[in-house]
Scaffold this motif. Structure first.
Motif, PDB file in Angstrom:
ATOM      1  N   GLU A   5       0.855  -1.184   0.000  1.00 30.85           N
ATOM      2  CA  GLU A   5       0.000   0.000   0.000  1.00 30.85           C
ATOM      3  C   GLU A   5       0.888   1.230   0.000  1.00 30.85           C
ATOM      4  OE1 GLU A   5      -3.444   2.297   2.570  1.00 30.85           O
ATOM      5  OE2 GLU A   5      -2.732   0.349   3.249  1.00 30.85           O
ATOM      6  N   TYR A   6       0.536   2.210  -0.816  1.00 31.97           N
ATOM      7  CA  TYR A   6       1.319   3.427  -0.932  1.00 31.97           C
ATOM      8  C   TYR A   6       0.478   4.617  -0.501  1.00 31.97           C
ATOM      9  CZ  TYR A   6       4.394   0.433  -3.615  1.00 31.97           C
ATOM     10  OH  TYR A   6       5.223  -0.582  -3.998  1.00 31.97           O
ATOM     11  N   VAL A   7       1.159   5.698  -0.168  1.00 34.27           N
ATOM     12  CA  VAL A   7       0.450   6.909   0.227  1.00 34.27           C
ATOM     13  C   VAL A   7      -0.229   7.497  -0.996  1.00 34.27           C
ATOM     14  CG1 VAL A   7       0.720   9.241   1.157  1.00 34.27           C
ATOM     15  CG2 VAL A   7       2.088   7.373   2.074  1.00 34.27           C
ATOM     16  N   GLY A   8      -1.487   7.820  -0.852  1.00 34.70           N
ATOM     17  CA  GLY A   8      -2.253   8.407  -1.949  1.00 34.70           C
ATOM     18  C   GLY A   8      -2.561   9.858  -1.643  1.00 34.70           C
ATOM     19  N   SER A   9      -3.828  10.193  -1.622  1.00 34.71           N
ATOM     20  CA  SER A   9      -4.255  11.558  -1.341  1.00 34.71           C
ATOM     21  C   SER A   9      -3.881  11.963   0.073  1.00 34.71           C
ATOM     22  CB  SER A   9      -5.769  11.678  -1.514  1.00 34.71           C
ATOM     23  OG  SER A   9      -6.126  11.419  -2.840  1.00 34.71           O
ATOM     24  N   ILE A  10      -3.741  13.260   0.281  1.00 34.81           N
ATOM     25  CA  ILE A  10      -3.394  13.769   1.599  1.00 34.81           C
ATOM     26  C   ILE A  10      -4.455  14.756   2.072  1.00 34.81           C
ATOM     27  CG2 ILE A  10      -0.911  13.512   1.252  1.00 34.81           C
ATOM     28  CD1 ILE A  10      -0.942  16.674   0.922  1.00 34.81           C
ATOM     29  N   VAL A  11      -4.425  15.040   3.358  1.00 32.77           N
ATOM     30  CA  VAL A  11      -5.238  16.083   3.958  1.00 32.77           C
ATOM     31  C   VAL A  11      -4.273  17.176   4.386  1.00 32.77           C
ATOM     32  CG1 VAL A  11      -6.802  16.645   5.855  1.00 32.77           C
ATOM     33  CG2 VAL A  11      -6.923  14.394   4.766  1.00 32.77           C
ATOM     34  N   SER A  84      -5.777   7.972   4.599  1.00 28.86           N
ATOM     35  CA  SER A  84      -6.018   6.794   5.439  1.00 28.86           C
ATOM     36  C   SER A  84      -5.304   7.000   6.773  1.00 28.86           C
ATOM     37  CB  SER A  84      -5.493   5.533   4.760  1.00 28.86           C
ATOM     38  OG  SER A  84      -4.089   5.610   4.624  1.00 28.86           O
ATOM     39  N   ASN A  85      -5.618   6.203   7.764  1.00 32.76           N
ATOM     40  CA  ASN A  85      -5.019   6.355   9.092  1.00 32.76           C
ATOM     41  C   ASN A  85      -3.590   5.846   9.167  1.00 32.76           C
ATOM     42  OD1 ASN A  85      -7.247   7.587  10.166  1.00 32.76           O
ATOM     43  ND2 ASN A  85      -8.190   5.670  10.801  1.00 32.76           N
ATOM     44  N   SER A  86      -3.141   5.123   8.161  1.00 30.84           N
ATOM     45  CA  SER A  86      -1.760   4.646   8.172  1.00 30.84           C
ATOM     46  C   SER A  86      -0.844   5.745   7.640  1.00 30.84           C
ATOM     47  CB  SER A  86      -1.630   3.393   7.308  1.00 30.84           C
ATOM     48  OG  SER A  86      -1.960   3.705   5.975  1.00 30.84           O
ATOM     49  N   GLY A  87       0.336   5.799   8.140  1.00 31.69           N
ATOM     50  CA  GLY A  87       1.280   6.803   7.685  1.00 31.69           C
ATOM     51  C   GLY A  87       1.517   7.875   8.732  1.00 31.69           C
TER      52      GLY A  87
END
Length: 124
Positions: A5-11, A84-87
């Motif tokens: 799983e990779y980082v996608g969209s951010i907040v 997502s909550n991961s990262g």
């Protein structure tokens, strides 16, 4: 082989307020410089350390209800984290605005292009 799983969209948050961002670009200039010396090999032999600089380039949509006063931002905290909550969260501290621009086009929403400088980066 396991699925990654990779980082996608951010907040993106500015001083705790969530911002609708379409693009975020972070450039870190390490401050290192090549030291040229006169020697028989005819090449540089090292570098000097300098002061690192962090520059943020943001593209945000302009809400009809009102917008932040981007040009007045000084000493602000900007935090980006994965949707997502991961990262991990990354915060840029003591941010101030350098430039603010507006972009209008036929096919897209009105946007602001903002360039900011940060004094520190903290991974939380």
């Amino acid at each position: 082989m396991a699925l990654e799983e990779y980082v996608g969209s951010i907040v993106l948050e500015v001083d705790g307020q969530e911002i609708e961002v379409t693009d975020l670009k972070v450039d870190t200039n390490t401050g290192r410089k090549l030291v040229k010396t006169m020697n028989k090999t005819g090449r540089a032999k090292g570098f000097s350390r300098g002061i690192a600089e962090i520059q943020l380039s943001l593209t945000v949509v302009i809400p009809a209800s009102g917008d932040l006063d981007w040009a007045a931002i000084e000493g602000s905290k900007i935090t980006e984290y994965p949707l997502s909550n991961s990262g991990k969260r990354t915060s840029y501290l003591d941010c101030f605005t350098l430039t603010v621009g507006k972009t209008y086009s036929v096919d897209n929403e009105a946007r602001r292009d903002i360039t900011m400088q940060a004094l520190r980066e903290v991974v939380e």
